[in-house]
Scaffold this active site. Structure first.
Site, PDB file in Angstrom:
ATOM      1  N   ARG A  93      11.103  17.308   9.417  1.00 47.36           N
ATOM      2  CA  ARG A  93      10.692  18.491  10.168  1.00 47.36           C
ATOM      3  C   ARG A  93      11.128  18.438  11.628  1.00 47.36           C
ATOM      4  O   ARG A  93      12.004  19.165  12.047  1.00 47.36           O
ATOM      5  CB  ARG A  93       9.173  18.672  10.073  1.00 47.36           C
ATOM      6  CG  ARG A  93       8.691  20.032  10.582  1.00 47.36           C
ATOM      7  CD  ARG A  93       7.190  20.177  10.421  1.00 47.36           C
ATOM      8  NE  ARG A  93       6.779  21.560  10.622  1.00 47.36           N
ATOM      9  CZ  ARG A  93       5.512  21.961  10.656  1.00 47.36           C
ATOM     10  NH1 ARG A  93       4.530  21.082  10.502  1.00 47.36           N
ATOM     11  NH2 ARG A  93       5.220  23.233  10.834  1.00 47.36           N
ATOM     12  N   LEU A  97       0.413   3.813   8.534  1.00 49.33           N
ATOM     13  CA  LEU A  97       1.246   4.406   7.488  1.00 49.33           C
ATOM     14  C   LEU A  97       2.404   5.191   8.092  1.00 49.33           C
ATOM     15  O   LEU A  97       2.323   5.675   9.221  1.00 49.33           O
ATOM     16  CB  LEU A  97       0.411   5.345   6.617  1.00 49.33           C
ATOM     17  CG  LEU A  97      -0.775   4.729   5.872  1.00 49.33           C
ATOM     18  CD1 LEU A  97      -1.669   5.830   5.332  1.00 49.33           C
ATOM     19  CD2 LEU A  97      -0.291   3.825   4.756  1.00 49.33           C
ATOM     20  N   LEU A  98       3.484   5.319   7.308  1.00 52.86           N
ATOM     21  CA  LEU A  98       4.621   6.139   7.734  1.00 52.86           C
ATOM     22  C   LEU A  98       5.235   6.793   6.495  1.00 52.86           C
ATOM     23  O   LEU A  98       5.316   6.177   5.435  1.00 52.86           O
ATOM     24  CB  LEU A  98       5.665   5.284   8.451  1.00 52.86           C
ATOM     25  CG  LEU A  98       6.726   6.048   9.253  1.00 52.86           C
ATOM     26  CD1 LEU A  98       6.083   6.848  10.387  1.00 52.86           C
ATOM     27  CD2 LEU A  98       7.775   5.092   9.815  1.00 52.86           C
ATOM     28  N   CYS A 118      17.939  21.348  21.147  1.00 53.64           N
ATOM     29  CA  CYS A 118      17.006  20.284  21.541  1.00 53.64           C
ATOM     30  C   CYS A 118      17.200  19.003  20.732  1.00 53.64           C
ATOM     31  O   CYS A 118      16.721  17.935  21.137  1.00 53.64           O
ATOM     32  CB  CYS A 118      15.558  20.746  21.447  1.00 53.64           C
ATOM     33  SG  CYS A 118      15.045  21.410  19.846  1.00 53.64           S
ATOM     34  N   ASP A 165       8.142   5.974  15.556  1.00 53.12           N
ATOM     35  CA  ASP A 165       8.060   7.402  15.261  1.00 53.12           C
ATOM     36  C   ASP A 165       8.328   8.168  16.550  1.00 53.12           C
ATOM     37  O   ASP A 165       7.615   7.984  17.548  1.00 53.12           O
ATOM     38  CB  ASP A 165       6.665   7.730  14.715  1.00 53.12           C
ATOM     39  CG  ASP A 165       6.495   9.209  14.362  1.00 53.12           C
ATOM     40  OD1 ASP A 165       7.497   9.946  14.385  1.00 53.12           O
ATOM     41  OD2 ASP A 165       5.354   9.620  14.076  1.00 53.12           O
ATOM     42  N   CYS A 181      14.042  25.957  24.521  1.00 54.24           N
ATOM     43  CA  CYS A 181      14.601  26.655  23.357  1.00 54.24           C
ATOM     44  C   CYS A 181      13.579  26.772  22.236  1.00 54.24           C
ATOM     45  O   CYS A 181      13.577  27.749  21.479  1.00 54.24           O
ATOM     46  CB  CYS A 181      15.834  25.909  22.853  1.00 54.24           C
ATOM     47  SG  CYS A 181      15.523  24.165  22.460  1.00 54.24           S
ATOM     48  N   CYS A 182      12.716  25.759  22.080  1.00 59.32           N
ATOM     49  CA  CYS A 182      11.741  25.718  20.989  1.00 59.32           C
ATOM     50  C   CYS A 182      10.440  25.111  21.506  1.00 59.32           C
ATOM     51  O   CYS A 182      10.371  24.595  22.628  1.00 59.32           O
ATOM     52  CB  CYS A 182      12.235  24.851  19.825  1.00 59.32           C
ATOM     53  SG  CYS A 182      13.842  25.285  19.159  1.00 59.32           S
ATOM     54  N   HIS A 223      12.238   8.630  12.266  1.00 65.56           N
ATOM     55  CA  HIS A 223      11.515   7.381  12.078  1.00 65.56           C
ATOM     56  C   HIS A 223      12.511   6.233  12.040  1.00 65.56           C
ATOM     57  O   HIS A 223      13.640   6.415  11.575  1.00 65.56           O
ATOM     58  CB  HIS A 223      10.729   7.387  10.763  1.00 65.56           C
ATOM     59  CG  HIS A 223       9.702   8.470  10.683  1.00 65.56           C
ATOM     60  ND1 HIS A 223       9.230   8.960   9.475  1.00 65.56           N
ATOM     61  CD2 HIS A 223       9.037   9.156  11.647  1.00 65.56           C
ATOM     62  CE1 HIS A 223       8.329   9.899   9.702  1.00 65.56           C
ATOM     63  NE2 HIS A 223       8.205  10.044  11.018  1.00 65.56           N
ATOM     64  N   ASP A 239       8.676  12.016  17.911  1.00 66.91           N
ATOM     65  CA  ASP A 239       8.348  13.385  17.496  1.00 66.91           C
ATOM     66  C   ASP A 239       8.797  14.364  18.578  1.00 66.91           C
ATOM     67  O   ASP A 239       8.502  14.181  19.763  1.00 66.91           O
ATOM     68  CB  ASP A 239       6.834  13.491  17.288  1.00 66.91           C
ATOM     69  CG  ASP A 239       6.447  14.735  16.506  1.00 66.91           C
ATOM     70  OD1 ASP A 239       6.973  15.819  16.817  1.00 66.91           O
ATOM     71  OD2 ASP A 239       5.604  14.627  15.599  1.00 66.91           O
ATOM     72  N   GLU A 286       0.830  -1.218   0.000  1.00 69.58           N
ATOM     73  CA  GLU A 286       0.000   0.000   0.000  1.00 69.58           C
ATOM     74  C   GLU A 286       0.856   1.256   0.000  1.00 69.58           C
ATOM     75  O   GLU A 286       1.817   1.374   0.774  1.00 69.58           O
ATOM     76  CB  GLU A 286      -0.923   0.056   1.222  1.00 69.58           C
ATOM     77  CG  GLU A 286      -1.766   1.333   1.222  1.00 69.58           C
ATOM     78  CD  GLU A 286      -2.476   1.641   2.536  1.00 69.58           C
ATOM     79  OE1 GLU A 286      -3.159   2.684   2.600  1.00 69.58           O
ATOM     80  OE2 GLU A 286      -2.342   0.858   3.491  1.00 69.58           O
ATOM     81  N   SER A 345      12.543  12.836   9.741  1.00 66.98           N
ATOM     82  CA  SER A 345      11.162  12.995   9.288  1.00 66.98           C
ATOM     83  C   SER A 345      10.973  14.179   8.345  1.00 66.98           C
ATOM     84  O   SER A 345       9.922  14.324   7.733  1.00 66.98           O
ATOM     85  CB  SER A 345      10.227  13.165  10.497  1.00 66.98           C
ATOM     86  OG  SER A 345      10.431  14.437  11.101  1.00 66.98           O
TER      87      SER A 345
END
Length: 388
Positions: free
Chosen positions: A126, A286-287, A95, A73, A85-86, A130, A75, A5, A124
């Site tokens: 951004r 999904l990834l 970070c 995953d 810091c963010c 992963h 994040d 898929e 990833s």
């Protein structure tokens, strides 16, 4: 490939699942036609995903996943309670060590405790990383087995309403946690503590003190840290100085074992990998595909070498615009259109993918196919002998 898929996210967040292709040419033609902003990869099914509706209703054959890489995953937004810091989708080099910790701990556990060999770590594009575990054993794991592995890797539990998210039990750390603690402690003291200024201000150090189960130790630290005389310490050394004081108090023989154990709990709370459990425990999740372009940042989802992750800089990843400029420049120089990725900043990531992941996986798959073939030949030979 025909039973794998793929999912496309088109402009205006139009989401198309259960795409499948017979070969690379068909996939390339569809990508050019649809121009997806993002490409995700799903499971390998028992029938072609694009033809799944033919097996609905009265058919005896049920549309179901049969193989799927074990995926993880991590994040950065899950660390927002730590980061000063963010926040949100923003990242920086202060970070990012949190992702390096996750890579090193998970890579070690998956290889040493579970015996997996073919792991692909990918940025990833951004704010996270992963992991694709591609061994044959991993691809064939049931949802229950995936959940069990994920639980083994999960230490940080709770939500925004839970003060204490790491609770250690027993007289000693589990061997896997003991091994992870050395990684966490080093990164905590050298990177996370100073970079995030965890003990610089009252608002920050109170979060740390909440994890100490002894009120007398908490009061002692508050008194020392709120003393105006401590203002003479250089700003970049405040957290290190205060951490040294807290460690001395928690390692004292005067405190109970549970108070001493809180030192490890603090470090794990601020450093241990925070996995998105839902991504890992189901085969049909999904990834994002490696090497696709993140639609928000334009950055390429490039592989990361877990042995050299400290040198990976997410702010210096190739972007789509950069690659186009490089290809155009090479084309002008050579007098024709350039298609040689090796002459762009994507050359090194592609070589890393090929040499550290793809080629070893291909050799392992070939060895598995050869072994299965030999096994079948032996079965046929045994049956022939019995017949004779």
């Amino acid at each position: 490939m025909g039973r794998r898929e793929f999912s496309f996210t088109l402009e205006h967040d139009i989401y198309i699942r259960y795409l499948s292709f017979h070969d690379v040419s068909e996939m390339e033609a569809t990508i050019k036609s649809k121009c997806p902003h993002k490409i995700d990869i799903g499971a390998l099914y028992n029938v072609e995903p694009a033809k799944r509706t033919a097996y609905a209703g009265g058919s005896d054959r049920v549309f179901a996943p049969v193989e799927r890489e074990l995926v993880f995953d991590i994040d950065m937004t899950d660390y927002d309670d730590i980061r000063t810091c963010c926040s949100g989708a923003d990242i920086c080099l202060k970070c990012w060590p949190l992702m390096n910790i996750a890579i090193k701990i998970l890579d070690t556990v998956l290889r040493e405790d579970f015996g997996f060999e073919h792991l692909l770590w990918v940025y990833s594009g951004r704010r996270g990383v992963h992991c694709w575990v591609c061994d044959a054993r991993a691809r064939r794991l049931s949802n229950e087995a995936r959940s069990a592995i994920t639980r083994y890797l999960t230490l940080y539990k709770g939500n925004e309403n839970t003060t204490k998210k790491v609770s250690l039990t027993g007289p000693a750390l589990h061997p896997a946690l003991s091994r992870a603690y050395e990684i966490c402690r080093t990164y905590f003291e050298e990177h996370i503590l100073p970079n995030q200024e965890l003990l610089n201000s009252e608002g920050h150090f109170e979060k740390v003190l909440e994890l100490v189960p002894d009120e007398s130790v908490r009061a002692q630290m508050r008194d020392r840290w709120q003393d105006n005389r401590r203002a003479s310490v250089a700003k970049d050394g405040i957290s290190a100085s205060r951490w040294k004081q807290l460690k001395q108090a928690l390692e004292s023989k005067k405190v109970t074992p549970s108070v001493r154990r809180s030192l490890e709990e603090i470090i794990f709370s601020y450093t241990y990998p925070r996995i998105d459990i839902e991504v890992s425990k189901h085969m049909n999740h999904l990834l994002k595909a490696p090497f696709c372009i993140h639609p928000k940042t334009g950055r390429v989802c490039v592989p990361i070498d877990p042995q050299d992750c400290d040198n990976f800089d997410p702010t210096n990843v190739p972007t789509l615009a950069q690659l186009l400029n490089e290809l155009n420049a090479e084309g002008v120089k050579g007098g024709s259109e350039c298609r040689d990725l090796d002459k762009t900043s994507l050359g090194a990531p592609v070589r890393l993918f090929q040499t550290k992941f793809l080629e070893p996986l291909q050799r392992a798959n070939k060895a598995e196919i050869t072994a299965l073939h030999q096994e079948k030949l032996q079965e046929v030979s045994a049956k022939t002998s019995l017949s004779w």
